[in-house]
Write a protein that holds these residues in place. Structure first.
Motif, PDB file in Angstrom:
ATOM      1  N   VAL A 100      32.702  41.318  42.905  1.00  0.00           N
ATOM      2  CA  VAL A 100      34.014  41.965  42.846  1.00  0.00           C
ATOM      3  C   VAL A 100      34.016  42.969  41.699  1.00  0.00           C
ATOM      4  CG1 VAL A 100      35.178  39.955  43.810  1.00  0.00           C
ATOM      5  CG2 VAL A 100      34.993  40.197  41.339  1.00  0.00           C
ATOM      6  N   SER A 101      34.907  43.933  41.801  1.00  0.00           N
ATOM      7  CA  SER A 101      35.033  44.976  40.783  1.00  0.00           C
ATOM      8  C   SER A 101      36.517  45.217  40.494  1.00  0.00           C
ATOM      9  CB  SER A 101      34.365  46.269  41.257  1.00  0.00           C
ATOM     10  OG  SER A 101      34.547  47.311  40.317  1.00  0.00           O
ATOM     11  N   VAL A 102      36.875  45.225  39.208  1.00  0.00           N
ATOM     12  CA  VAL A 102      38.261  45.468  38.797  1.00  0.00           C
ATOM     13  C   VAL A 102      38.252  46.462  37.648  1.00  0.00           C
ATOM     14  CG1 VAL A 102      39.116  43.222  39.547  1.00  0.00           C
ATOM     15  CG2 VAL A 102      38.237  43.485  37.223  1.00  0.00           C
ATOM     16  N   ASN A 103      39.397  47.106  37.423  1.00  0.00           N
ATOM     17  CA  ASN A 103      39.557  48.056  36.329  1.00  0.00           C
ATOM     18  C   ASN A 103      40.259  47.378  35.158  1.00  0.00           C
ATOM     19  OD1 ASN A 103      38.417  50.186  37.837  1.00  0.00           O
ATOM     20  ND2 ASN A 103      40.390  50.613  38.792  1.00  0.00           N
ATOM     21  N   VAL A 112      39.554  40.807  29.667  1.00  0.00           N
ATOM     22  CA  VAL A 112      38.756  40.953  30.895  1.00  0.00           C
ATOM     23  C   VAL A 112      38.836  39.689  31.746  1.00  0.00           C
ATOM     24  CG1 VAL A 112      36.404  41.161  31.767  1.00  0.00           C
ATOM     25  CG2 VAL A 112      37.204  42.691  29.969  1.00  0.00           C
ATOM     26  N   LEU A 113      38.669  38.513  31.109  1.00  0.00           N
ATOM     27  CA  LEU A 113      38.695  37.254  31.857  1.00  0.00           C
ATOM     28  C   LEU A 113      40.072  36.973  32.443  1.00  0.00           C
ATOM     29  CD1 LEU A 113      36.499  34.963  29.606  1.00  0.00           C
ATOM     30  CD2 LEU A 113      35.877  36.110  31.733  1.00  0.00           C
ATOM     31  N   VAL A 141      30.858  44.663  31.700  1.00  0.00           N
ATOM     32  CA  VAL A 141      31.897  45.648  31.383  1.00  0.00           C
ATOM     33  C   VAL A 141      31.219  46.970  31.065  1.00  0.00           C
ATOM     34  CG1 VAL A 141      33.862  46.210  29.918  1.00  0.00           C
ATOM     35  CG2 VAL A 141      33.372  43.821  30.470  1.00  0.00           C
ATOM     36  N   GLU A 142      31.627  48.026  31.786  1.00  0.00           N
ATOM     37  CA  GLU A 142      31.074  49.358  31.558  1.00  0.00           C
ATOM     38  C   GLU A 142      32.210  50.365  31.418  1.00  0.00           C
ATOM     39  OE1 GLU A 142      28.489  50.328  34.739  1.00  0.00           O
ATOM     40  OE2 GLU A 142      26.897  48.932  34.128  1.00  0.00           O
ATOM     41  N   VAL A 143      31.916  51.430  30.666  1.00  0.00           N
ATOM     42  CA  VAL A 143      32.903  52.493  30.480  1.00  0.00           C
ATOM     43  C   VAL A 143      33.128  53.215  31.798  1.00  0.00           C
ATOM     44  CG1 VAL A 143      33.429  54.635  29.275  1.00  0.00           C
ATOM     45  CG2 VAL A 143      32.299  52.761  28.056  1.00  0.00           C
ATOM     46  N   ALA A 144      34.398  53.360  32.190  1.00  0.00           N
ATOM     47  CA  ALA A 144      34.711  54.017  33.462  1.00  0.00           C
ATOM     48  C   ALA A 144      34.671  55.536  33.349  1.00  0.00           C
ATOM     49  CB  ALA A 144      36.083  53.567  33.956  1.00  0.00           C
ATOM     50  N   GLY A 145      34.928  56.066  32.146  1.00  0.00           N
ATOM     51  CA  GLY A 145      34.914  57.518  31.981  1.00  0.00           C
ATOM     52  C   GLY A 145      35.527  57.906  30.648  1.00  0.00           C
ATOM     53  N   TYR A 146      35.329  59.178  30.288  1.00  0.00           N
ATOM     54  CA  TYR A 146      35.838  59.694  29.022  1.00  0.00           C
ATOM     55  C   TYR A 146      36.829  60.823  29.288  1.00  0.00           C
ATOM     56  CZ  TYR A 146      31.986  57.165  26.766  1.00  0.00           C
ATOM     57  OH  TYR A 146      31.128  56.192  26.343  1.00  0.00           O
ATOM     58  N   THR A 224      35.225  49.461  33.732  1.00  0.00           N
ATOM     59  CA  THR A 224      34.998  48.847  35.043  1.00  0.00           C
ATOM     60  C   THR A 224      34.331  47.494  34.831  1.00  0.00           C
ATOM     61  OG1 THR A 224      34.772  51.003  36.119  1.00  0.00           O
ATOM     62  CG2 THR A 224      33.900  49.096  37.289  1.00  0.00           C
ATOM     63  N   VAL A 225      34.949  46.465  35.383  1.00  0.00           N
ATOM     64  CA  VAL A 225      34.456  45.099  35.223  1.00  0.00           C
ATOM     65  C   VAL A 225      33.900  44.622  36.566  1.00  0.00           C
ATOM     66  CG1 VAL A 225      35.036  42.730  34.576  1.00  0.00           C
ATOM     67  CG2 VAL A 225      36.176  44.648  33.456  1.00  0.00           C
ATOM     68  N   THR A 226      32.675  44.139  36.579  1.00  0.00           N
ATOM     69  CA  THR A 226      32.079  43.561  37.780  1.00  0.00           C
ATOM     70  C   THR A 226      31.668  42.119  37.482  1.00  0.00           C
ATOM     71  OG1 THR A 226      29.888  44.411  37.186  1.00  0.00           O
ATOM     72  CG2 THR A 226      31.245  45.773  38.646  1.00  0.00           C
TER      73      THR A 226
END
Length: 304
Positions: A100-103, A112-113, A141-146, A224-226
């Motif tokens: 799953v992927s959430v913002n 996040v949890l 957890v990854e950066v979605a954008g700047y 972006t959290v997967t």
């Protein structure tokens, strides 16, 4: 003699009407034709080259009702290449992993949890259901954008003991926290001083200069959290038999002959009242009616 023929004519007309209606009903519906089957699940390969349609049929269902005709979908032409038959077990189960992927607005693990429930109900494409559990070691957890933001900044500098109100004594630009600022405003102040005897001396001036500029900073838009959910999915099959229709797809290419010339006039086909699909039925009815009518006419003529 004429009066005696009237009942015969009426009976013949009734027979003709009844025969025509029975012929129409016989042609319209074929009781021996199997009822159409509908898929319980459809899967498509990533490249679109293959589509699989799964049919879970009971003992009373006829697999002849599974559609086998070619069809077009998403720019591809699909043709049936195989029809597989699988005996389904009474209880079907397997391990399943769902990503799953959430913002998230924060990378803080607590925040996040809070977005990821510990368990999650899930149903697969082929109808198996179960409760999946979150695997904490797969949370990423990854950066979605700047993004960038620009703001105005300003500062003031004082330059005292100036002989006159002249901007030549003031720097036109300064550096503040690594940013270059430009002189935008000056406020002059008079400094009256006296000597030891109490007499006033020449006026001196203090310049209060304002320097302005802009600063552009980058910021993180979000994260972006997967994460993976893992568990067992299952279902109970009640004497079901699975048929898998495998269709192979080929990309459709436009036919250059179908593109009309710029000045060409495209002829529109004439529309028929009932459509081409229903053309066979009226023709059959007309033929049967004509045959029966000819027989009736022959019998009437004989009696006369």
């Amino acid at each position: 003699m004429k009066r005696k023929l009237v009942p015969h004519v009426a009976r013949l007309l009734c027979v003709l009407a009844l025969s025509a209606s029975m012929t129409t009903a016989a042609l319209a519906a074929d009781p021996s034709a199997p009822s159409q089957c509908y898929p319980t699940a459809v899967t498509r390969s990533e490249d679109g080259g293959e589509i699989r349609k799964m049919y879970d049929l009971g003992p009373e269902d006829d697999p002849a009702g599974i559609p086998r005709s070619d069809f077009e979908q998403d720019g591809c032409h699909y043709t049936l290449i195989d029809l597989l038959k699988q005996e389904l077990p009474a209880n079907e189960s397997r391990q399943h992993t769902e990503t799953v992927s959430v913002n998230s607005k924060s990378k803080d693990m607590g925040a996040v949890l809070a977005l990821l429930p510990q368990t999650k109900e899930f149903i697969t494409e082929d109808g198996l259901a179960g409760v999946l559990s979150l695997k904490l070691d797969t949370v990423n957890v990854e950066v979605a954008g700047y993004g960038t933001a620009t703001k105005e900044i300003s500062t003031k500098r004082s330059y005292p003991n100036l002989a006159e109100q002249d901007t030549q004594y003031l720097p036109k630009t300064i550096t503040e926290n690594g940013k270059t600022l430009t002189l935008t405003d000056i406020q002059w102040q008079t400094d009256n001083t006296a000597n030891m005897d109490g007499y006033a001396v020449a006026d001196r001036y203090t310049a209060v200069a304002t320097y302005s500029g802009s600063a552009t900073n980058s910021y993180i838009k979000g994260y972006t959290v997967t994460a993976d959910y893992v568990g067992t999915v299952s279902r109970i099959n009640l004497n079901k038999i699975r048929y898998v229709a495998i269709f192979e797809g080929t990309a459709l290419e436009p036919d250059p002959t179908d593109v009309p010339a710029p000045d060409a006039v495209v002829e529109q086909p004439e529309e028929t009242p009932t459509g081409e699909k229903n053309a066979v039925l009226p023709v059959a009815v007309i033929v049967v009616t004509a045959l029966l009518g000819g027989g009736a006419f022959y019998m009437i003529k004989r009696r006369r």
